[in-house]
Motif scaffolding. Structure first.
Motif, PDB file in Angstrom:
ATOM      1  N   SER A 248       0.790  -1.236   0.000  1.00  0.00           N
ATOM      2  CA  SER A 248       0.000   0.000   0.000  1.00  0.00           C
ATOM      3  C   SER A 248       0.814   1.275   0.000  1.00  0.00           C
ATOM      4  O   SER A 248       0.314   2.318  -0.430  1.00  0.00           O
ATOM      5  N   GLY A 249       2.034   1.266   0.495  1.00  0.00           N
ATOM      6  CA  GLY A 249       2.734   2.548   0.583  1.00  0.00           C
ATOM      7  C   GLY A 249       4.117   2.434   1.171  1.00  0.00           C
ATOM      8  O   GLY A 249       4.791   1.417   1.016  1.00  0.00           O
ATOM      9  N   PHE A 250       4.493   3.486   1.895  1.00  0.00           N
ATOM     10  CA  PHE A 250       5.858   3.595   2.394  1.00  0.00           C
ATOM     11  C   PHE A 250       5.910   3.679   3.914  1.00  0.00           C
ATOM     12  O   PHE A 250       6.950   4.002   4.481  1.00  0.00           O
ATOM     13  N   ASP A 251       4.801   3.422   4.588  1.00  0.00           N
ATOM     14  CA  ASP A 251       4.760   3.488   6.048  1.00  0.00           C
ATOM     15  C   ASP A 251       4.905   2.093   6.636  1.00  0.00           C
ATOM     16  O   ASP A 251       4.621   1.088   5.986  1.00  0.00           O
ATOM     17  N   GLY A 252       5.290   2.051   7.898  1.00  0.00           N
ATOM     18  CA  GLY A 252       5.396   0.784   8.593  1.00  0.00           C
ATOM     19  C   GLY A 252       6.603  -0.027   8.143  1.00  0.00           C
ATOM     20  O   GLY A 252       7.343   0.353   7.229  1.00  0.00           O
ATOM     21  N   LEU A 253       6.794  -1.161   8.801  1.00  0.00           N
ATOM     22  CA  LEU A 253       7.928  -2.013   8.466  1.00  0.00           C
ATOM     23  C   LEU A 253       7.854  -2.521   7.039  1.00  0.00           C
ATOM     24  O   LEU A 253       8.869  -2.619   6.348  1.00  0.00           O
ATOM     25  N   GLY A 254       6.644  -2.859   6.582  1.00  0.00           N
ATOM     26  CA  GLY A 254       6.502  -3.347   5.214  1.00  0.00           C
ATOM     27  C   GLY A 254       6.853  -2.292   4.189  1.00  0.00           C
ATOM     28  O   GLY A 254       7.562  -2.567   3.210  1.00  0.00           O
ATOM     29  N   GLY A 255       6.377  -1.067   4.380  1.00  0.00           N
ATOM     30  CA  GLY A 255       6.690   0.009   3.448  1.00  0.00           C
ATOM     31  C   GLY A 255       8.160   0.387   3.461  1.00  0.00           C
ATOM     32  O   GLY A 255       8.775   0.599   2.408  1.00  0.00           O
ATOM     33  N   VAL A 256       8.740   0.464   4.657  1.00  0.00           N
ATOM     34  CA  VAL A 256      10.173   0.787   4.769  1.00  0.00           C
ATOM     35  C   VAL A 256      11.015  -0.321   4.157  1.00  0.00           C
ATOM     36  O   VAL A 256      12.040  -0.060   3.512  1.00  0.00           O
ATOM     37  N   LEU A 257      10.598  -1.574   4.356  1.00  0.00           N
ATOM     38  CA  LEU A 257      11.325  -2.695   3.772  1.00  0.00           C
ATOM     39  C   LEU A 257      11.352  -2.585   2.249  1.00  0.00           C
ATOM     40  O   LEU A 257      12.404  -2.779   1.616  1.00  0.00           O
ATOM     41  N   SER A 258      10.223  -2.252   1.650  1.00  0.00           N
ATOM     42  CA  SER A 258      10.169  -2.080   0.205  1.00  0.00           C
ATOM     43  C   SER A 258      11.055  -0.920  -0.253  1.00  0.00           C
ATOM     44  O   SER A 258      11.769  -1.031  -1.266  1.00  0.00           O
ATOM     45  N   THR A 259      11.042   0.171   0.497  1.00  0.00           N
ATOM     46  CA  THR A 259      11.859   1.332   0.143  1.00  0.00           C
ATOM     47  C   THR A 259      13.341   1.010   0.240  1.00  0.00           C
ATOM     48  O   THR A 259      14.127   1.331  -0.663  1.00  0.00           O
ATOM     49  N   TYR A 260      13.744   0.392   1.342  1.00  0.00           N
ATOM     50  CA  TYR A 260      15.165   0.067   1.527  1.00  0.00           C
ATOM     51  C   TYR A 260      15.650  -0.906   0.458  1.00  0.00           C
ATOM     52  O   TYR A 260      16.781  -0.792  -0.024  1.00  0.00           O
ATOM     53  N   LYS A 261      14.810  -1.857   0.113  1.00  0.00           N
ATOM     54  CA  LYS A 261      15.204  -2.814  -0.915  1.00  0.00           C
ATOM     55  C   LYS A 261      15.433  -2.104  -2.250  1.00  0.00           C
ATOM     56  O   LYS A 261      16.397  -2.389  -2.965  1.00  0.00           O
ATOM     57  N   GLY A 262      14.556  -1.167  -2.582  1.00  0.00           N
ATOM     58  CA  GLY A 262      14.727  -0.424  -3.828  1.00  0.00           C
ATOM     59  C   GLY A 262      15.953   0.461  -3.827  1.00  0.00           C
ATOM     60  O   GLY A 262      16.554   0.692  -4.879  1.00  0.00           O
TER      61      GLY A 262
END
Length: 305
Positions: A248-262
């Motif tokens: 859904s976005g860039f918040d929370g552990l899931g969002g941060v995980l996606s951002t850091y991976k990118g």
């Protein structure tokens, strides 16, 4: 000679203070059970984390993972707390304070999202389980739908739920609630149906309704299964919230995980994973301590030594 009998004082014999004694033994038993379970939980957490670290390091070496991608426990510690970590641990533009702020703020967001879904899933499971017990046609109509939803992988269902509920808190809570709902529903339903037939007969003979039997007999008898559902649902709620945040976005552990991976920030990726695992283990242990205390006070074997 006239003898005078000495006056005899009549009165009831002193009775033992049963109620204060029961109260004085009940409280220590609850506290003692909770304290004992807390001690076991602390040992379990320490042993589990130690075993996970050893397994983590061993797998990195076994599969010869590149140090650029694979980070160990020491690298995660350096990512969060070292002022000058080794090259590749943390982006040069990010300080330790920034790393901690980003990671722990994301953890707080995920825990809030997971808590909303956790409570929602448990409440829905309770209502549906009560409906199963009170209304047999309701179970016949709803169970096929539940089994169908359960058979669909969460990864496939999550995008649809986000389209329906939106990509905000409501959508994230819906996904976390779905993860919690089905295991809790099965356990709570079994608990409600495990009530003593003799106790149910007492309610029925005295003119009680099925709702009365549910509240006075079935719900108390289902307390162990309900608390077990609470304990096993905690990690699932965190996983569900992270999946929703990832999509859904860039918040929370899931969002941060996606951002850091990118961004290629693999130190941050491993840190997010560690925070998710540690929080799941700790919250599971906390739920186990609460379960022990509640069952010691109000469970089927409350007051028994």
């Amino acid at each position: 000679m006239t003898t005078t009998a000495s006056p005899v004082t009549t009165g009831s014999a002193p009775t033992p203070a049963s109620t204060p004694a029961a109260e004085s033994t009940r409280t220590p038993s609850v506290v003692g059970a909770a304290a004992k379970r807390a001690g076991v939980a602390v040992v379990t957490i320490v042993v589990s984390l130690g075993a996970l670290c050893l397994l983590w390091i061993g797998l990195l070496k076994l599969f010869d993972v590149s140090k650029f991608v694979g980070k160990g426990p020491g690298d995660v510690w350096a990512y969060l707390f070292s002022a000058k970590p080794a090259a590749g641990i943390r982006p040069a533009s990010m300080t330790a304070e920034m790393a901690r702020s980003g990671a722990f703020d994301a953890l707080g967001t995920t825990l809030l999202d997971a808590a909303i879904g956790f409570v929602t899933g448990l409440v829905i499971a309770l209502v549906i389980a009560a409906g199963f017990v009170l209304l047999k046609p309701f179970e016949v109509a709803f169970m096929p739908i539940a089994m169908l939803l359960r058979s669909v992988p969460l990864v496939a269902m999550a995008p649809v739920l986000l389209l329906i509920f939106g990509q905000g808190k409501l959508g994230i809570a819906a996904i976390a609630a779905i993860v919690v709902l089905f295991p809790a529903l099965v356990n709570i339903t079994l608990g409600l149906r495990s009530a003593s037939p003799q106790s149910l007969d007492v309610i029925r003979v005295n003119g009680g309704s099925p709702l009365t039997a549910l509240l006075k007999v079935r719900v108390p008898s289902a307390l162990p299964q309900f608390l077990a559902s609470v304990r096993i649902s905690v990690p699932g709620a965190i996983v569900g919230a992270m999946l929703a945040e990832w999509l859904s976005g860039f918040d929370g552990l899931g969002g941060v995980l996606s951002t850091y991976k990118g961004q290629g920030n693999y130190g941050g990726v491993w840190t997010v994973v560690v925070l998710a695992v540690v929080s799941s283990i700790v919250l599971y242990a906390v739920a186990a301590v609460i379960e022990t205390a509640v069952l010691a006070a109000w469970g089927p074997d409350a007051g028994k030594r």
